[in-house]
Design a protein around this motif. Sequence first.
Motif, PDB file in Angstrom:
ATOM      1  N   MET A 143       8.542  81.680 -39.756  1.00  0.00           N
ATOM      2  CA  MET A 143       8.444  80.232 -39.710  1.00  0.00           C
ATOM      3  C   MET A 143       7.970  78.952 -40.171  1.00  0.00           C
ATOM      4  O   MET A 143       6.865  79.674 -41.100  1.00  0.00           O
ATOM      5  N   PRO A 144       8.346  78.038 -40.811  1.00  0.00           N
ATOM      6  CA  PRO A 144       7.307  76.793 -41.981  1.00  0.00           C
ATOM      7  C   PRO A 144       6.539  76.378 -41.935  1.00  0.00           C
ATOM      8  O   PRO A 144       6.268  76.477 -40.425  1.00  0.00           O
ATOM      9  N   LEU A 145       6.093  76.699 -42.428  1.00  0.00           N
ATOM     10  CA  LEU A 145       4.211  75.930 -42.573  1.00  0.00           C
ATOM     11  C   LEU A 145       3.588  74.705 -41.889  1.00  0.00           C
ATOM     12  O   LEU A 145       2.350  74.947 -41.129  1.00  0.00           O
ATOM     13  N   ALA A 146       4.325  73.841 -42.072  1.00  0.00           N
ATOM     14  CA  ALA A 146       3.929  72.523 -41.397  1.00  0.00           C
ATOM     15  C   ALA A 146       4.704  72.885 -39.696  1.00  0.00           C
ATOM     16  O   ALA A 146       3.400  72.671 -39.164  1.00  0.00           O
ATOM     17  N   VAL A 147       5.191  73.108 -39.409  1.00  0.00           N
ATOM     18  CA  VAL A 147       5.426  74.490 -37.548  1.00  0.00           C
ATOM     19  C   VAL A 147       4.563  75.140 -37.576  1.00  0.00           C
ATOM     20  O   VAL A 147       3.910  74.778 -36.455  1.00  0.00           O
ATOM     21  N   ASN A 148       4.281  76.082 -38.286  1.00  0.00           N
ATOM     22  CA  ASN A 148       2.934  76.972 -38.257  1.00  0.00           C
ATOM     23  C   ASN A 148       1.605  75.924 -38.009  1.00  0.00           C
ATOM     24  O   ASN A 148       0.739  76.653 -37.031  1.00  0.00           O
ATOM     25  N   MET A 149       1.211  75.068 -38.864  1.00  0.00           N
ATOM     26  CA  MET A 149      -0.060  73.757 -38.883  1.00  0.00           C
ATOM     27  C   MET A 149       0.362  73.222 -37.654  1.00  0.00           C
ATOM     28  O   MET A 149      -0.728  72.946 -37.699  1.00  0.00           O
ATOM     29  N   LEU A 150       1.243  73.138 -37.583  1.00  0.00           N
ATOM     30  CA  LEU A 150       0.805  71.918 -36.137  1.00  0.00           C
ATOM     31  C   LEU A 150       0.231  72.101 -34.713  1.00  0.00           C
ATOM     32  O   LEU A 150       0.525  73.064 -34.576  1.00  0.00           O
ATOM     33  N   TYR A 160      13.264  67.867 -42.327  1.00  0.00           N
ATOM     34  CA  TYR A 160      11.474  68.365 -42.844  1.00  0.00           C
ATOM     35  C   TYR A 160      10.967  69.261 -43.621  1.00  0.00           C
ATOM     36  O   TYR A 160      10.476  69.064 -44.397  1.00  0.00           O
ATOM     37  N   GLU A 161      11.681  70.248 -42.535  1.00  0.00           N
ATOM     38  CA  GLU A 161      10.711  70.838 -42.729  1.00  0.00           C
ATOM     39  C   GLU A 161      11.731  71.768 -44.522  1.00  0.00           C
ATOM     40  O   GLU A 161      11.477  72.757 -45.085  1.00  0.00           O
ATOM     41  N   ARG A 162      12.933  71.419 -44.142  1.00  0.00           N
ATOM     42  CA  ARG A 162      13.841  72.427 -45.633  1.00  0.00           C
ATOM     43  C   ARG A 162      13.975  70.740 -46.756  1.00  0.00           C
ATOM     44  O   ARG A 162      13.329  71.750 -47.762  1.00  0.00           O
TER      45      ARG A 162
END
Length: 135
Positions: free
Chosen positions: A1-8, A105-107
């Motif tokens: 899972m991408p960093l931003a989603v992990n931190m959300l 956003y993630e990419r």
Amino acid sequence: MPLAVNMLNIQGLEGLDQHAPVVMLNLMRFHAHSRDGDGSGWDAYLRYSAITVPMIKARGGTLLWTGETRAIALGPHAGNQWDFVALVSYPSVAAFLDMMTSQAYERDADPHRVNGCAEHVIIATSEAYSKFRAS
């Protein structure tokens, strides 16, 4: 899972009224050098902004204000060494979540944010007062 989603804090954001407008307070501290070796952390953040501002606008949001920090005026100095602040308005919490969890956003955007920011905190706010609102 991408960093931003992990931190959300998806659970916290989903606990808010999904249809209510929200202003996101962004606090950023930059790396001296971009983690990908392409300029400074600020340079990487500018690449991030060039991608995210159209994403924000496409969801009905707007960049309200940005600025460089100068000094801690009140409060603890430790842990509050921010370089840049941004206020971003979204028509709804759902619009913010839609952007932050989008594949584009993630990419396309998040890698620049990660390369540029040593720390990035986003705080969801609700309006208590605004001089910009008609009385």
